[in-house]
Design a protein around this motif. Structure first.
Motif, PDB file in Angstrom:
ATOM      1  N   VAL A 194       0.852  -1.107   0.226  1.00  0.00           N
ATOM      2  CA  VAL A 194      -0.168  -0.080   0.159  1.00  0.00           C
ATOM      3  C   VAL A 194       0.681   1.258   0.120  1.00  0.00           C
ATOM      4  N   ALA A 195       1.813   1.326   0.809  1.00  0.00           N
ATOM      5  CA  ALA A 195       2.871   2.508   1.028  1.00  0.00           C
ATOM      6  C   ALA A 195       3.339   2.777  -0.559  1.00  0.00           C
ATOM      7  N   VAL A 196       3.947   1.517  -1.138  1.00  0.00           N
ATOM      8  CA  VAL A 196       4.702   1.811  -2.386  1.00  0.00           C
ATOM      9  C   VAL A 196       3.775   2.269  -3.524  1.00  0.00           C
ATOM     10  N   VAL A 197       2.404   1.454  -3.683  1.00  0.00           N
ATOM     11  CA  VAL A 197       1.500   1.951  -4.597  1.00  0.00           C
ATOM     12  C   VAL A 197       0.981   3.457  -4.363  1.00  0.00           C
ATOM     13  N   GLN A 198       0.671   3.704  -3.036  1.00  0.00           N
ATOM     14  CA  GLN A 198      -0.001   5.145  -2.769  1.00  0.00           C
ATOM     15  C   GLN A 198       1.150   6.022  -3.194  1.00  0.00           C
ATOM     16  N   GLY A 199       2.220   5.778  -2.862  1.00  0.00           N
ATOM     17  CA  GLY A 199       3.502   6.865  -3.029  1.00  0.00           C
ATOM     18  C   GLY A 199       3.588   7.049  -4.470  1.00  0.00           C
ATOM     19  N   LEU A 200       3.604   5.976  -5.119  1.00  0.00           N
ATOM     20  CA  LEU A 200       3.681   6.205  -6.622  1.00  0.00           C
ATOM     21  C   LEU A 200       2.798   6.786  -7.349  1.00  0.00           C
ATOM     22  N   LEU A 201       1.468   6.350  -6.918  1.00  0.00           N
ATOM     23  CA  LEU A 201       0.378   7.300  -7.449  1.00  0.00           C
ATOM     24  C   LEU A 201       0.453   8.805  -7.060  1.00  0.00           C
ATOM     25  N   LEU A 202       0.842   8.934  -5.997  1.00  0.00           N
ATOM     26  CA  LEU A 202       0.856  10.447  -5.676  1.00  0.00           C
ATOM     27  C   LEU A 202       1.854  10.992  -6.143  1.00  0.00           C
ATOM     28  N   ALA A 203       3.089  10.670  -6.225  1.00  0.00           N
ATOM     29  CA  ALA A 203       4.096  11.172  -7.019  1.00  0.00           C
ATOM     30  C   ALA A 203       3.934  11.455  -8.508  1.00  0.00           C
ATOM     31  N   GLY A 204       3.492  10.418  -9.184  1.00  0.00           N
ATOM     32  CA  GLY A 204       3.063  10.475 -10.485  1.00  0.00           C
ATOM     33  C   GLY A 204       1.891  11.479 -10.745  1.00  0.00           C
ATOM     34  N   GLY A 205       1.149  11.407  -9.998  1.00  0.00           N
ATOM     35  CA  GLY A 205      -0.082  12.662  -9.984  1.00  0.00           C
ATOM     36  C   GLY A 205       0.519  14.031  -9.825  1.00  0.00           C
ATOM     37  N   SER A 206       1.345  14.292  -9.093  1.00  0.00           N
ATOM     38  CA  SER A 206       2.011  15.669  -8.921  1.00  0.00           C
ATOM     39  C   SER A 206       2.858  15.888 -10.407  1.00  0.00           C
ATOM     40  N   VAL A 207       3.517  14.938 -10.898  1.00  0.00           N
ATOM     41  CA  VAL A 207       4.235  15.021 -12.116  1.00  0.00           C
ATOM     42  C   VAL A 207       3.287  15.347 -13.154  1.00  0.00           C
ATOM     43  N   TYR A 208       2.257  14.736 -13.210  1.00  0.00           N
ATOM     44  CA  TYR A 208       1.113  14.605 -14.286  1.00  0.00           C
ATOM     45  C   TYR A 208       0.574  16.287 -14.184  1.00  0.00           C
ATOM     46  N   VAL A 209       0.253  16.750 -13.102  1.00  0.00           N
ATOM     47  CA  VAL A 209      -0.281  17.995 -12.705  1.00  0.00           C
ATOM     48  C   VAL A 209       0.650  19.075 -13.323  1.00  0.00           C
ATOM     49  N   ASN A 210       1.974  18.975 -13.115  1.00  0.00           N
ATOM     50  CA  ASN A 210       3.126  19.782 -13.496  1.00  0.00           C
ATOM     51  C   ASN A 210       3.197  19.742 -15.143  1.00  0.00           C
ATOM     52  N   GLN A 211       2.876  18.773 -15.631  1.00  0.00           N
ATOM     53  CA  GLN A 211       2.983  18.652 -17.272  1.00  0.00           C
ATOM     54  C   GLN A 211       1.623  19.342 -17.695  1.00  0.00           C
ATOM     55  N   ILE A 212       0.551  19.089 -17.189  1.00  0.00           N
ATOM     56  CA  ILE A 212      -0.598  19.787 -17.583  1.00  0.00           C
ATOM     57  C   ILE A 212      -0.491  21.363 -17.517  1.00  0.00           C
ATOM     58  N   ILE A 213       0.135  21.855 -16.430  1.00  0.00           N
ATOM     59  CA  ILE A 213       0.271  23.185 -16.331  1.00  0.00           C
ATOM     60  C   ILE A 213       1.141  23.895 -17.361  1.00  0.00           C
ATOM     61  N   LYS A 214       2.549  22.874 -17.621  1.00  0.00           N
ATOM     62  CA  LYS A 214       3.524  23.407 -18.733  1.00  0.00           C
ATOM     63  C   LYS A 214       2.845  23.290 -20.036  1.00  0.00           C
ATOM     64  N   GLN A 215       2.164  22.317 -20.359  1.00  0.00           N
ATOM     65  CA  GLN A 215       1.343  22.215 -21.631  1.00  0.00           C
ATOM     66  C   GLN A 215       0.407  23.369 -22.069  1.00  0.00           C
ATOM     67  N   ALA A 216      -0.336  23.521 -20.987  1.00  0.00           N
ATOM     68  CA  ALA A 216      -1.365  24.649 -21.001  1.00  0.00           C
ATOM     69  C   ALA A 216      -0.720  26.142 -21.468  1.00  0.00           C
ATOM     70  N   LYS A 217       0.428  26.420 -20.728  1.00  0.00           N
ATOM     71  CA  LYS A 217       1.068  27.619 -20.988  1.00  0.00           C
ATOM     72  C   LYS A 217       1.693  27.772 -22.441  1.00  0.00           C
ATOM     73  N   LYS A 218       2.122  26.590 -23.191  1.00  0.00           N
ATOM     74  CA  LYS A 218       2.434  26.378 -24.350  1.00  0.00           C
ATOM     75  C   LYS A 218       1.720  27.015 -25.604  1.00  0.00           C
ATOM     76  N   GLU A 219       2.025  27.581 -26.574  1.00  0.00           N
ATOM     77  CA  GLU A 219       1.426  28.364 -27.455  1.00  0.00           C
ATOM     78  C   GLU A 219       1.379  27.248 -28.725  1.00  0.00           C
ATOM     79  N   GLU A 220       0.140  27.149 -29.338  1.00  0.00           N
ATOM     80  CA  GLU A 220       0.316  26.040 -30.407  1.00  0.00           C
ATOM     81  C   GLU A 220       0.606  26.783 -31.601  1.00  0.00           C
ATOM     82  N   LYS A 221       1.199  25.550 -32.501  1.00  0.00           N
ATOM     83  CA  LYS A 221       1.743  26.187 -33.606  1.00  0.00           C
ATOM     84  C   LYS A 221       0.982  26.056 -34.870  1.00  0.00           C
TER      85      LYS A 221
END
Length: 98
Positions: free
Chosen positions: A71-98
């Motif tokens: 449980v600790a490993v699964v929850q930890g990886l899901l939470l860390a993955g979620g934070s990286v995912y949110v970071n990427q969403i924010i980065k992609q939203a700031k990019k201008e489309e070509k």
């Protein structure tokens, strides 16, 4: 992402927020290469989740201990993955489309 959220314990969601903040802070320093930030966040998140799981579980049998580790490993990886995912969403939203 919605399916993954269903597997995260609600009381551990603040760990994802802290991971996001730590990741953003590490990104702005030169202490660590960017490619290692997800690894550090994963290790931090698993450690915090392990503390939570140990504090809230009955660890009297081997089966319970193994389940706590899982449980600790699964929850930890899901939470860390979620934070990286949110970071990427924010980065992609700031990019201008070509």
């Amino acid at each position: 992402m919605e399916q993954i959220i269903n597997y995260i314990k609600p009381e551990l969601v603040p760990v994802a927020v802290v991971c996001y903040i730590i990741g953003a802070a590490l990104k702005h320093t030169e202490l660590l290469k960017d490619k290692y930030i997800p690894v550090v966040l994963g290790a931090f998140s698993v450690a915090v989740c392990a503390i939570y799981v140990c504090a809230t579980s009955d660890l009297s049998t081997v089966q319970n201990v193994l389940m706590a580790v899982f449980v600790a490993v699964v929850q930890g990886l899901l939470l860390a993955g979620g934070s990286v995912y949110v970071n990427q969403i924010i980065k992609q939203a700031k990019k201008e489309e070509k």
